[in-house]
Design a protein around this motif. Structure first.
Motif, short mmCIF file in Angstrom:
data_model
loop_
_atom_site.label_atom_id
_atom_site.label_comp_id
_atom_site.label_asym_id
_atom_site.label_seq_id
_atom_site.Cartn_x
_atom_site.Cartn_y
_atom_site.Cartn_z
N LEU A 25 -1.15 14.68 4.29
CA LEU A 25 -0.32 15.10 5.44
C LEU A 25 1.06 15.26 4.61
CD1 LEU A 25 -0.88 11.18 6.61
CD2 LEU A 25 -1.95 13.07 7.46
N ILE A 26 1.26 14.80 3.97
CA ILE A 26 2.92 15.77 2.89
C ILE A 26 2.10 17.26 2.82
CG2 ILE A 26 4.16 15.14 1.35
CD1 ILE A 26 4.16 13.49 3.56
N THR A 27 1.17 18.16 1.96
CA THR A 27 0.78 18.98 1.22
C THR A 27 0.89 19.96 2.53
OG1 THR A 27 -0.07 17.35 -0.32
CG2 THR A 27 -0.31 20.49 -0.16
N ALA A 28 -0.13 19.22 3.49
CA ALA A 28 -0.04 20.69 4.92
C ALA A 28 1.04 21.00 5.08
CB ALA A 28 -0.88 19.51 5.86
N ASP A 29 0.90 22.05 5.59
CA ASP A 29 2.10 23.13 6.53
C ASP A 29 1.32 23.52 7.23
OD1 ASP A 29 0.56 24.45 5.82
OD2 ASP A 29 1.99 25.92 3.89
N ASN A 30 -0.26 23.60 7.98
CA ASN A 30 -0.22 24.17 9.59
C ASN A 30 -1.57 23.65 9.66
OD1 ASN A 30 -2.76 26.50 8.79
ND2 ASN A 30 -1.33 26.26 6.89
N TYR A 31 -1.71 23.77 10.80
CA TYR A 31 -3.26 23.07 11.78
C TYR A 31 -3.59 24.05 12.41
CZ TYR A 31 -0.55 22.88 15.71
OH TYR A 31 -0.13 23.47 16.70
N SER A 32 -5.24 23.83 12.38
CA SER A 32 -6.18 24.48 13.05
C SER A 32 -6.91 23.49 14.29
CB SER A 32 -6.67 25.41 12.50
OG SER A 32 -7.16 24.65 11.33
N LEU A 33 -7.57 23.98 15.31
CA LEU A 33 -8.60 23.49 16.08
C LEU A 33 -9.50 23.96 16.58
CD1 LEU A 33 -8.80 20.41 17.32
CD2 LEU A 33 -7.70 21.96 19.75
N SER A 34 -10.73 23.88 15.74
CA SER A 34 -11.93 24.99 16.07
C SER A 34 -13.27 24.02 16.62
CB SER A 34 -12.19 25.46 15.14
OG SER A 34 -13.08 26.89 15.37
N ASN A 35 -14.15 24.22 16.85
CA ASN A 35 -14.73 23.68 18.05
C ASN A 35 -14.50 22.29 17.74
OD1 ASN A 35 -15.87 26.25 18.02
ND2 ASN A 35 -17.14 26.44 16.06
N GLY A 36 -13.73 21.70 18.85
CA GLY A 36 -13.18 20.26 18.63
C GLY A 36 -13.22 19.46 17.08
N ILE A 37 -12.82 20.40 15.85
CA ILE A 37 -12.68 19.97 14.73
C ILE A 37 -11.10 19.96 14.42
CG2 ILE A 37 -12.79 19.74 12.64
CD1 ILE A 37 -15.06 18.41 14.00
N LEU A 38 -10.00 19.31 14.20
CA LEU A 38 -8.94 19.86 13.49
C LEU A 38 -8.75 19.78 12.13
CD1 LEU A 38 -5.77 19.39 14.06
CD2 LEU A 38 -5.65 17.47 14.18
N SER A 39 -8.19 20.37 12.12
CA SER A 39 -7.90 20.68 10.19
C SER A 39 -6.67 20.82 9.70
CB SER A 39 -8.87 22.30 9.27
OG SER A 39 -10.35 22.35 9.79
N LEU A 40 -6.19 20.27 8.98
CA LEU A 40 -5.51 20.28 8.23
C LEU A 40 -4.92 21.08 6.94
CD1 LEU A 40 -2.99 16.31 8.06
CD2 LEU A 40 -3.03 18.70 10.17
#
Length: 260
Positions: free
Chosen positions: A117-132
């Protein structure tokens, strides 16, 4: 001829504008408007550091929940929470927040999730999967949408309370406090570990507030009852994960109950 040249020129300008618009919109994931899509929902952790995560850790489902300016999470042990900032182009920033301080048999998923959580700087949403993600590297963590069953009805027994320096078992050596919700009447009742009590309550989404608490007047040993009542009055948010009810003040998990 002059008019024809003007028409051709106008068509060329329109074509260039269309190509420019297509270039602006091409190659972007379906996460461009994801902040509106992912906010207010609970996401189950399914992968961390490229490794699959089991459905339950220490008997709890690990999850992440995002609001407009805050987040809450659980890696199978302690509640985690803090401030959250969304920026353009899928940018996101999790601020280091508060956490409960329990020890559990398996702390590895919680520690890995906190770091992600602290490391992540962007997110994406593809085919119902949320990625950090961190820049363009492999995803730090992946989540799938989970259905929330925010059903307060029934009786819950306290098994954690924040604040007192006395251990939980010392605070409630003989009987744990309980709370029973009557959703239809908007009332609660229970036992504080000593006296029976009742009050009214109101909810709005995940917000909750309690009316004045009325209780029987039996003399009680220790500070368990006073701690229970004073903490309950501070609660303004709640969350239910499986059979666990957490009462929250701001972004701090203050009380935790198990469904009986």
């Amino acid at each position: 001829m002059r008019f024809r040249n003007i028409v051709v020129l106008m068509m060329a300008v329109l074509a260039l504008a269309s190509c420019s618009a297509l270039k602006k919109n091409s190659g972007k994931p379906d996460s461009d408007n994801a902040s509106a899509t992912i906010i207010g929902k609970k996401w189950q952790l399914i992968e961390i550091g490229g490794k699959a995560v089991s459905g339950q850790v220490n008997g709890r489902v690990p999850f992440l929940k995002l609001e407009e300016k805050s987040y809450s999470a659980n890696g199978g042990c302690n509640g985690i929470g803090g401030e959250l900032t969304f920026s353009t182009n899928g940018k996101i920033k999790f601020a280091q927040g508060m956490s409960t301080m329990m020890a559990c048999p398996d702390m590895s998923i919680e520690q890995a999730l906190s770091k992600a959580l602290i490391t992540a700087d962007n997110y994406s949403l593809s085919n119902g999967i949320l990625s950090l993600n961190k820049t363009k590297m492999a995803p730090l963590a992946k989540f799938k949408l989970m259905e929330e069953k925010q059903n307060l009805s029934g009786t819950w027994e306290l098994d954690y309370i924040s604040g007192p320096r006395i251990a939980f078992e010392g605070l409630y050596p003989n009987r744990k406090p309980t709370i029973t919700f009557n959703i239809q009447d908007g009332k609660i009742n229970g036992n504080s570990s000593c006296n029976n009590y009742n009050a009214t309550f109101k909810t709005n989404d995940h917000q909750i507030s309690f009316g004045p608490i009325m209780s029987t007047k039996m003399a009680c040993e220790g500070n368990g009852e006073a701690t229970f009542f004073s903490t309950l009055e501070k609660i303004n948010t709640y969350d239910i994960n499986e059979n666990t009810l957490t009462f929250i003040m701001g972004d701090i998990a203050m009380m935790r109950f198990q469904r009986k």
